[in-house]
Enzyme design. Sequence first.
Site, PDB file in Angstrom:
ATOM      1  N   ILE A  64     -11.840   2.745   2.743  1.00 18.37           N
ATOM      2  CA  ILE A  64     -10.766   2.244   3.618  1.00 18.37           C
ATOM      3  C   ILE A  64      -9.499   3.098   3.536  1.00 18.37           C
ATOM      4  O   ILE A  64      -8.603   2.950   4.357  1.00 18.37           O
ATOM      5  CB  ILE A  64     -10.450   0.738   3.388  1.00 18.37           C
ATOM      6  CG1 ILE A  64      -9.757   0.480   2.054  1.00 18.37           C
ATOM      7  CG2 ILE A  64     -11.706  -0.115   3.523  1.00 18.37           C
ATOM      8  CD1 ILE A  64      -9.196  -0.939   1.939  1.00 18.37           C
ATOM      9  N   PHE A  95      -4.216  -2.653 -10.653  1.00 21.93           N
ATOM     10  CA  PHE A  95      -4.092  -2.062 -11.988  1.00 21.93           C
ATOM     11  C   PHE A  95      -4.167  -3.176 -13.016  1.00 21.93           C
ATOM     12  O   PHE A  95      -3.721  -4.298 -12.768  1.00 21.93           O
ATOM     13  CB  PHE A  95      -2.753  -1.324 -12.117  1.00 21.93           C
ATOM     14  CG  PHE A  95      -2.722  -0.002 -11.406  1.00 21.93           C
ATOM     15  CD1 PHE A  95      -2.942   1.188 -12.100  1.00 21.93           C
ATOM     16  CD2 PHE A  95      -2.462   0.072 -10.048  1.00 21.93           C
ATOM     17  CE1 PHE A  95      -2.910   2.415 -11.446  1.00 21.93           C
ATOM     18  CE2 PHE A  95      -2.429   1.293  -9.376  1.00 21.93           C
ATOM     19  CZ  PHE A  95      -2.655   2.463 -10.088  1.00 21.93           C
ATOM     20  N   SER A 140      -4.803 -13.146  -1.782  1.00 15.54           N
ATOM     21  CA  SER A 140      -4.771 -13.696  -3.134  1.00 15.54           C
ATOM     22  C   SER A 140      -3.676 -14.736  -3.233  1.00 15.54           C
ATOM     23  O   SER A 140      -2.660 -14.654  -2.543  1.00 15.54           O
ATOM     24  CB  SER A 140      -4.496 -12.570  -4.131  1.00 15.54           C
ATOM     25  OG  SER A 140      -4.187 -13.104  -5.404  1.00 15.54           O
ATOM     26  N   TYR A 194       0.835  -5.672  -6.950  1.00 20.50           N
ATOM     27  CA  TYR A 194      -0.363  -6.260  -6.340  1.00 20.50           C
ATOM     28  C   TYR A 194       0.030  -7.448  -5.457  1.00 20.50           C
ATOM     29  O   TYR A 194      -0.436  -7.581  -4.326  1.00 20.50           O
ATOM     30  CB  TYR A 194      -1.337  -6.701  -7.438  1.00 20.50           C
ATOM     31  CG  TYR A 194      -2.592  -7.360  -6.934  1.00 20.50           C
ATOM     32  CD1 TYR A 194      -3.638  -6.597  -6.429  1.00 20.50           C
ATOM     33  CD2 TYR A 194      -2.744  -8.747  -6.962  1.00 20.50           C
ATOM     34  CE1 TYR A 194      -4.801  -7.200  -5.959  1.00 20.50           C
ATOM     35  CE2 TYR A 194      -3.905  -9.352  -6.497  1.00 20.50           C
ATOM     36  CZ  TYR A 194      -4.931  -8.573  -6.002  1.00 20.50           C
ATOM     37  OH  TYR A 194      -6.080  -9.165  -5.537  1.00 20.50           O
ATOM     38  N   THR A 197       1.518  -6.310  -2.175  1.00 24.39           N
ATOM     39  CA  THR A 197       0.508  -5.790  -1.234  1.00 24.39           C
ATOM     40  C   THR A 197      -0.249  -6.942  -0.580  1.00 24.39           C
ATOM     41  O   THR A 197      -0.613  -6.861   0.593  1.00 24.39           O
ATOM     42  CB  THR A 197      -0.511  -4.843  -1.914  1.00 24.39           C
ATOM     43  OG1 THR A 197      -1.370  -5.570  -2.814  1.00 24.39           O
ATOM     44  CG2 THR A 197       0.182  -3.719  -2.673  1.00 24.39           C
ATOM     45  N   THR A 233     -14.421 -10.742 -12.417  1.00 29.80           N
ATOM     46  CA  THR A 233     -14.821  -9.467 -11.825  1.00 29.80           C
ATOM     47  C   THR A 233     -14.251  -8.359 -12.696  1.00 29.80           C
ATOM     48  O   THR A 233     -13.480  -8.619 -13.627  1.00 29.80           O
ATOM     49  CB  THR A 233     -14.230  -9.311 -10.409  1.00 29.80           C
ATOM     50  OG1 THR A 233     -12.791  -9.387 -10.499  1.00 29.80           O
ATOM     51  CG2 THR A 233     -14.724 -10.398  -9.464  1.00 29.80           C
TER      52      THR A 233
END
Length: 277
Positions: A64, A95, A140, A194, A197, A233
């Site tokens: 992507i 990260f 999220s 994060y 984003t 994950t």
Amino acid sequence: MSSGMHVALVTGGNKGIGLAIVRDLCRLFSGDVVLTARDVARGQAAVQQLQAEGLSPRFHQLDIDDLQSIRALRDFLRKEYGGLDVLVNNAGIAFKVADPTPFHIQAEVTMKTNFFGTRDVCTELLPLIKPQGRVVNVSSIMSVRALKSCSPELQQKFRSETITEEELVGLMNKFVEDTKKGVHQKEGWPSSAYGVTKIGVTVLSRIHARKLSEQRKGDRILLNACCPGWVRTDMAGPKATKSPEEGAETPVYLALLPPDAEGPHGQFVSEKRVEQW
């Protein structure tokens, strides 16, 4: 392959939540399911794993971060299927908390993939979405937390019903620039790159849903952002509370909303429930 054939596609489908989403769609979606991954060998290994389970996804390479890769996928879908029925934008990076990479570099790298990469996929593939199509952007709950940690001025902008894609892009770029200057906290940004984003992904979803309602009113396309939850994950680590299979539940629910469904649309959905943004 006829253009009458239904097709669903998952980005970042070779492991974790993405792989679990592909598995569920192979079982529940009536049509072809395309698993995409940046790394061809990993993607093909994931396909073989699912084939061993008696499922038959197709594979196509997709990075992507690479516009040529996105456009090659777009051309494949157009040629093979005449469009796309279900798009699940799952690919993303984070990260680790203890990562020593300087914050401004973390911000730039994470933003490039999670926001700008996802946006590029949408730019190229949303025009291919067929009537009654479904688009799911995996965001999220961190986006909700990060939003609450923004200054009131930024919160107002991100919650606006009239914010444009250009304005959102400007804000995402400003965050990265502010981190480079070391002024992001003074400028009202939270300390999670994060999270910012994923604010971008959630707000982009709201903007795209609004555009679909205006420009393709009769097509009954539903587009939503969602939170899969805290899932075990590579990204979240082994302490997380949910299995990838449980993490796939809400994205798959949104991907398979029945043809006559009026909604949800343009919402942020967690545990199959609409959350306030």
